[in-house]
Every structure is written in C-alpha cells, then in structure tokens.
Design a protein around this motif. Structure first.
Motif, mmCIF file in Angstrom:
data_model
loop_
_atom_site.group_PDB
_atom_site.id
_atom_site.type_symbol
_atom_site.label_atom_id
_atom_site.label_comp_id
_atom_site.label_asym_id
_atom_site.label_seq_id
_atom_site.Cartn_x
_atom_site.Cartn_y
_atom_site.Cartn_z
ATOM 1 N N GLU A 173 33.242 31.174 35.479
ATOM 2 C CA GLU A 173 32.830 30.280 36.559
ATOM 3 C C GLU A 173 33.012 28.816 36.202
ATOM 4 N N ASN A 174 33.347 28.527 34.957
ATOM 5 C CA ASN A 174 33.531 27.145 34.516
ATOM 6 C C ASN A 174 34.984 26.732 34.719
ATOM 7 N N ASN A 175 35.256 25.961 35.770
ATOM 8 C CA ASN A 175 36.614 25.544 36.120
ATOM 9 C C ASN A 175 37.548 26.755 36.197
ATOM 10 N N PRO A 176 37.224 27.729 37.039
ATOM 11 C CA PRO A 176 37.938 29.011 37.015
ATOM 12 C C PRO A 176 39.381 28.927 37.502
ATOM 13 N N ALA A 177 40.230 29.746 36.910
ATOM 14 C CA ALA A 177 41.636 29.844 37.317
ATOM 15 C C ALA A 177 41.745 30.662 38.598
ATOM 16 N N VAL A 178 42.801 30.391 39.358
ATOM 17 C CA VAL A 178 43.052 31.129 40.600
ATOM 18 C C VAL A 178 43.743 32.445 40.265
ATOM 19 N N CYS A 179 43.229 33.520 40.835
ATOM 20 C CA CYS A 179 43.786 34.861 40.654
ATOM 21 C C CYS A 179 44.892 35.091 41.697
ATOM 22 N N PRO A 180 45.830 36.008 41.445
ATOM 23 C CA PRO A 180 46.811 36.347 42.491
ATOM 24 C C PRO A 180 46.179 36.796 43.802
ATOM 25 N N CYS A 181 44.923 37.280 43.760
ATOM 26 C CA CYS A 181 44.243 37.685 44.998
ATOM 27 C C CYS A 181 43.712 36.488 45.783
ATOM 28 N N LYS A 182 43.846 35.273 45.215
ATOM 29 C CA LYS A 182 43.441 33.990 45.805
ATOM 30 C C LYS A 182 41.991 33.618 45.499
ATOM 31 N N ASN A 183 41.187 34.551 44.956
ATOM 32 C CA ASN A 183 39.858 34.181 44.493
ATOM 33 C C ASN A 183 39.977 33.478 43.141
ATOM 34 N N LYS A 184 38.873 32.956 42.647
ATOM 35 C CA LYS A 184 38.879 32.231 41.381
ATOM 36 C C LYS A 184 37.983 32.927 40.354
ATOM 37 N N GLY A 185 38.447 32.925 39.107
ATOM 38 C CA GLY A 185 37.625 33.421 38.003
ATOM 39 C C GLY A 185 37.680 34.916 37.790
ATOM 40 N N CYS A 186 38.603 35.625 38.447
ATOM 41 C CA CYS A 186 38.692 37.087 38.314
ATOM 42 C C CYS A 186 39.145 37.489 36.912
ATOM 43 N N LEU A 187 38.760 38.679 36.504
ATOM 44 C CA LEU A 187 39.208 39.235 35.228
ATOM 45 C C LEU A 187 40.724 39.210 35.132
ATOM 46 N N GLU A 188 41.418 39.560 36.215
ATOM 47 C CA GLU A 188 42.881 39.592 36.207
ATOM 48 C C GLU A 188 43.469 38.223 35.876
ATOM 49 N N ALA A 189 42.778 37.169 36.270
ATOM 50 C CA ALA A 189 43.260 35.809 36.015
ATOM 51 C C ALA A 189 43.024 35.370 34.575
ATOM 52 N N TYR A 190 42.356 36.231 33.777
ATOM 53 C CA TYR A 190 42.051 35.867 32.391
ATOM 54 C C TYR A 190 42.500 36.902 31.366
ATOM 55 N N ALA A 191 42.643 38.166 31.760
ATOM 56 C CA ALA A 191 42.956 39.205 30.771
ATOM 57 C C ALA A 191 44.285 39.899 30.997
ATOM 58 N N ALA A 192 44.905 39.744 32.171
ATOM 59 C CA ALA A 192 46.216 40.350 32.401
ATOM 60 C C ALA A 192 47.272 39.659 31.539
ATOM 61 N N GLY A 193 48.423 40.308 31.376
ATOM 62 C CA GLY A 193 49.483 39.747 30.543
ATOM 63 C C GLY A 193 49.852 38.316 30.870
ATOM 64 N N PRO A 194 50.166 37.997 32.148
ATOM 65 C CA PRO A 194 50.498 36.610 32.482
ATOM 66 C C PRO A 194 49.364 35.631 32.193
ATOM 67 N N ALA A 195 48.119 36.095 32.322
ATOM 68 C CA ALA A 195 46.972 35.224 32.044
ATOM 69 C C ALA A 195 46.851 34.943 30.551
ATOM 70 N N ILE A 196 47.163 35.939 29.735
ATOM 71 C CA ILE A 196 47.145 35.737 28.282
ATOM 72 C C ILE A 196 48.179 34.684 27.895
ATOM 73 N N VAL A 197 49.363 34.770 28.505
ATOM 74 C CA VAL A 197 50.408 33.773 28.250
ATOM 75 C C VAL A 197 49.929 32.386 28.684
ATOM 76 N N ARG A 198 49.344 32.304 29.879
ATOM 77 C CA ARG A 198 48.886 31.007 30.390
ATOM 78 C C ARG A 198 47.832 30.395 29.469
ATOM 79 N N ARG A 199 46.872 31.195 29.047
ATOM 80 C CA ARG A 199 45.799 30.657 28.209
ATOM 81 C C ARG A 199 46.321 30.226 26.838
ATOM 82 N N TYR A 200 47.281 30.979 26.297
ATOM 83 C CA TYR A 200 47.877 30.580 25.015
ATOM 84 C C TYR A 200 48.633 29.262 25.168
ATOM 85 N N MET A 201 49.363 29.128 26.250
ATOM 86 C CA MET A 201 50.121 27.897 26.485
ATOM 87 C C MET A 201 49.194 26.696 26.650
#
Length: 323
Positions: A173-201
């Motif tokens: 909930e702290n400055n949450p990333a947008v998920c492909p579903c358009k909601n913010k802070g979803c698990l998919e936006a933080y643990a899916a493969g593309p999200a892992i790449v984004r967070r590492y970058m």
C-alpha cells in the motif's frame, strides 16, 4: 462399440504469457512428446490459433500411430469452461474468444478449456503430489500470479467461476505499483516475473539500460545465486509478498497444502525462507497447525499435464452423459 479411453491420448495445449507448449499426454499423465514456441508480446487471437495448429501438426507428424480422443487447453486468465470461451486475460488483452469451438473445428476433436492455474491444480490432484489431498491451494508464479483451489476433493470455482485470483490480493500500500488488472498493489504487480525484473531495475538504476533491456526473472535468479546483493534482496522481497498473500488465503480456506508452480517457482530456493518466515508471522497457527508448502511435481510441464487432465475430465463427463 464403446471406446477404451485408457488406451488413448490427449493433445495438451499450454498458453503462457510468453510461450506456447503443445504436447501429447497419455492417460497416466506422462508427456510423450512436446514442442515449445515463443509468443510475441502483442500476439492476437488469430496468431495464437495459427501457431497452435502448426505446432499440433508438427508433433502429430511423428506420432501418427497414437490415438487421440480430445484436446485440453490451459489458458491464462478467465475462462467460461462450459462454452469454451477465453473470457479475458489482462496480460494479453484477449477477450471473449471462442477458442474451444474454433480449435475443435480445426482439429476435428472435442476440445476442453480451463484457466491455466485450475488446470494445474487438477493435474496435481490427478497425477501429482496432491493425489491423496482433498484441500489445497495451487499457486502459479510466472508472467502472472494465479491460484487454483481444491476443497473437499473438488475444484472450487465460485459462483462467477473465477475463484482463486490470489494474484490480485493487495500486498503493498506504500506507493503501490499498477497491476495489469489496473488496480494498485496487487501480488501480481510485485511477485510475477515482469515485476521481479521491474523491482530489480529500480534497485540498480546505475546499471546501463543496454545491460538490462532483455533481463528476465531467471536472469535475476542467476545473478542472485552468483552473489548479486540487489538480486538476492529482490527475491527475498518476493518471498515476503508471496507469504503475505498466501497467509490471507490460508486463513480463509484452511487448506492443508499450498503447491507452488510456474517459472518463478524454479527459483524457490531464493525466496522460500522469507516466504515461510512471513507465513509464520501472519498465519493463524492454531487454526492451521500442519500447513505444508511444496513445489509442484511437474516443474515446467504442470500446465501441459493440467491441460491433459481437463481433457480427461471432459471426455469422462461426456461418456457419463451418453450412458
């Protein structure tokens, strides 16, 4: 004369976020042959269908002696199982595609579809580590994150046929990333493969763009195993995010097992410890005293075997209606 389906085989189709897998699977869940094709990011329905047909033709060319009685398709996203419709995938943008009817007419076979994670759960129940378990949660962590639920020995779908969307539980909930579903802070936006790449970058802004352009979650896992501190931190955080979402699901469902699959699960060694620590912190232990976290028995073939399992289920139900 009644057909002996135990001697027959299924065409199995696994449509992923970045790849297509097509195989022939026997009635014991053994993959006899398979072919993998990569999917471009902006692929459409017609292109996917053409690629499926081409790949089926390729594997049947060298296995024409096998008797096929149907095909199963595991799709990413929402599925209308009864109508054979790919309802929606937030990753591809495909919506309301009659994949079952169209593929059936092209293959001249009955075709059965299901959400890919439900298919994985069904395959695990039929052939894998959950054959003796009636209550479990199957979690895919790949280009997306999804869940398949077995309760009382049956796949639970919910009244709208879309139960198990663990990837859209809110874990940040702290400055949450947008998920492909358009909601913010979803698990998919933080643990899916593309999200892992984004967070590492985000953690390695000093690294040149050229060196990061084609990174995958697997690449980052390799970096973590090689001692890259930012990569290790990324996977530790992934374990925490997964642990949060799984703890919520376990507290509600009271399942005895959680099975992890999908491409990111192949790096489970990098995130299992923080995942278990988070579960220990968040799960209501008195209500869930013997929870087991386990990796799928099938690694990268889980959805392929799951597709064959839903075909076997469909053929069985058809036979029962006809007798």
């Amino acid at each position: 004369m009644k057909l002996n389906h135990d001697e027959m085989h299924s065409i199995a189709v696994d449509i992923g976020g970045s790849k297509l897998m097509v195989g022939i699977v026997d009635r014991e869940g053994r993959v006899l042959t398979k072919e993998k094709e990569f999917l471009k990011a902006d692929i459409n329905e017609d292109e996917i269908m053409d690629l499926i047909i081409q790949t089926v033709a390729k594997i049947r060319q060298y296995n024409d002696e096998l008797i096929i009685d149907g095909a199963g398709v595991a799709i990413p996203g929402l599925a209308d199982v009864d109508k054979g419709v790919w309802v929606y995938s937030c990753f591809t943008g495909i919506r309301d595609y009659e994949i079952g009817r169209i593929l059936s007419s092209k293959l001249n076979l009955p075709v059965y579809i299901d959400n890919d994670v439900n298919a994985c759960a069904y395959g695990e129940k039929l052939y894998g580590v959950c054959m003796n378990d009636n209550d479990f949660l199957w979690v895919t962590v790949s280009n997306g994150v999804g869940g398949g639920i077995f309760l009382n020995g049956e796949l639970y779908r919910g009244p709208f046929m879309n139960a198990g969307e663990i990837g859209h539980l809110i874990v940040e909930e702290n400055n949450p990333a947008v998920c492909p579903c358009k909601n913010k802070g979803c698990l998919e936006a933080y643990a899916a493969g593309p999200a892992i790449v984004r967070r590492y970058m985000e953690k390695t802004k000093s690294v040149s763009r050229e060196n990061k352009a084609n990174l995958t979650a697997k690449d980052i896992a390799d970096l973590a195993r090689g001692g890259d501190s930012k990569a290790m931190e990324t996977f530790r955080e992934t374990g925490v995010y997964l642990g949060k979402a799984i703890s919520h699901a376990v507290n509600i469902l009271n399942v005895q097992k959680v099975i992890l699959g999908g491409g990111v699960s192949l790096s489970m060694d990098l995130f299992i410890e923080p995942l278990l620590q988070t579960l220990d912190k968040w799960v209501f232990k008195d209500a869930n005293p013997r929870l087991l976290i386990q990796k799928t028995a099938f690694d990268g073939d889980a959805a392929l075997i799951g597709a064959a399992a839903i075909c076997k289920r469909g053929v069985k139900l058809y036979d029962e209606r006809c007798t």
